[in-house]
Design a protein around this motif. Sequence first.
Motif, PDB file in Angstrom:
ATOM      1  N   MET A  17     -64.709   5.680 -82.108  1.00 30.13           N
ATOM      2  CA  MET A  17     -63.798   5.036 -82.983  1.00 30.13           C
ATOM      3  C   MET A  17     -63.954   3.803 -83.367  1.00 30.13           C
ATOM      4  SD  MET A  17     -62.351   7.789 -83.958  1.00 30.13           S
ATOM      5  CE  MET A  17     -61.117   7.023 -85.164  1.00 30.13           C
ATOM      6  N   GLY A  18     -63.933   2.782 -82.138  1.00 29.86           N
ATOM      7  CA  GLY A  18     -64.280   1.227 -82.093  1.00 29.86           C
ATOM      8  C   GLY A  18     -64.134   0.669 -81.055  1.00 29.86           C
ATOM      9  N   TRP A  20     -63.587  -1.482 -85.662  1.00 27.95           N
ATOM     10  CA  TRP A  20     -63.872   0.129 -86.045  1.00 27.95           C
ATOM     11  C   TRP A  20     -65.421   0.089 -85.814  1.00 27.95           C
ATOM     12  CZ3 TRP A  20     -60.189   3.654 -86.535  1.00 27.95           C
ATOM     13  CH2 TRP A  20     -59.182   3.337 -86.805  1.00 27.95           C
ATOM     14  N   SER A  21     -65.820   1.240 -85.516  1.00 27.75           N
ATOM     15  CA  SER A  21     -67.377   1.590 -85.364  1.00 27.75           C
ATOM     16  C   SER A  21     -67.844   1.890 -86.754  1.00 27.75           C
ATOM     17  CB  SER A  21     -67.557   3.193 -84.858  1.00 27.75           C
ATOM     18  OG  SER A  21     -67.134   4.057 -85.532  1.00 27.75           O
ATOM     19  N   PHE A  30     -66.910   3.936 -89.425  1.00 28.04           N
ATOM     20  CA  PHE A  30     -65.655   3.680 -90.319  1.00 28.04           C
ATOM     21  C   PHE A  30     -65.919   2.281 -91.002  1.00 28.04           C
ATOM     22  CE2 PHE A  30     -64.327   6.256 -87.005  1.00 28.04           C
ATOM     23  CZ  PHE A  30     -63.441   7.245 -87.728  1.00 28.04           C
ATOM     24  N   SER A  63     -59.134  -4.022 -87.517  1.00 26.98           N
ATOM     25  CA  SER A  63     -57.475  -4.017 -87.852  1.00 26.98           C
ATOM     26  C   SER A  63     -56.973  -4.916 -86.809  1.00 26.98           C
ATOM     27  CB  SER A  63     -57.192  -2.525 -88.026  1.00 26.98           C
ATOM     28  OG  SER A  63     -57.890  -1.728 -88.698  1.00 26.98           O
TER      29      SER A  63
END
Length: 127
Positions: free
Chosen positions: A61-62, A73-74, A77, A82
């Motif tokens: 995900m990150g 984010w990875s 994405f 964020s």
Amino acid sequence: EINNRQISSAAAMGAVGMNCKRCDNEEDPFSCGDVSIRREEEKTLLERLEGRWVRRDGQEMGEVVGSQGMLRWSKAFQDWESCLEEAGVSRIRLKMKHTGQIHEGQVYLDPVRIHWSDGEIWFLDAS
């Protein structure tokens, strides 16, 4: 100047993260003599969440950069960033800059995981 007795005392007290405040040298935290030693319980919730996160199905995900209050984010994405903030005891809020959506998560520390308001569960990757 830091001596071996101070280092041993810090280790005995359960110090976990040592890095230089001036040069942020994690490889040799004693290189300039200014060392920040913090016990795990002194860390903020976001600092405890620092690292790479994966979803329950293994999807990366990150990475949480808690000291900056950010989730990177990875690549899957599109490398968005964020904002993360604490939202109460063991709760965090994720503000997605590109969509304006806000998700809240409940944090559990053993094992370290986040249960998000949209139903996803993320785990801190220990590898």
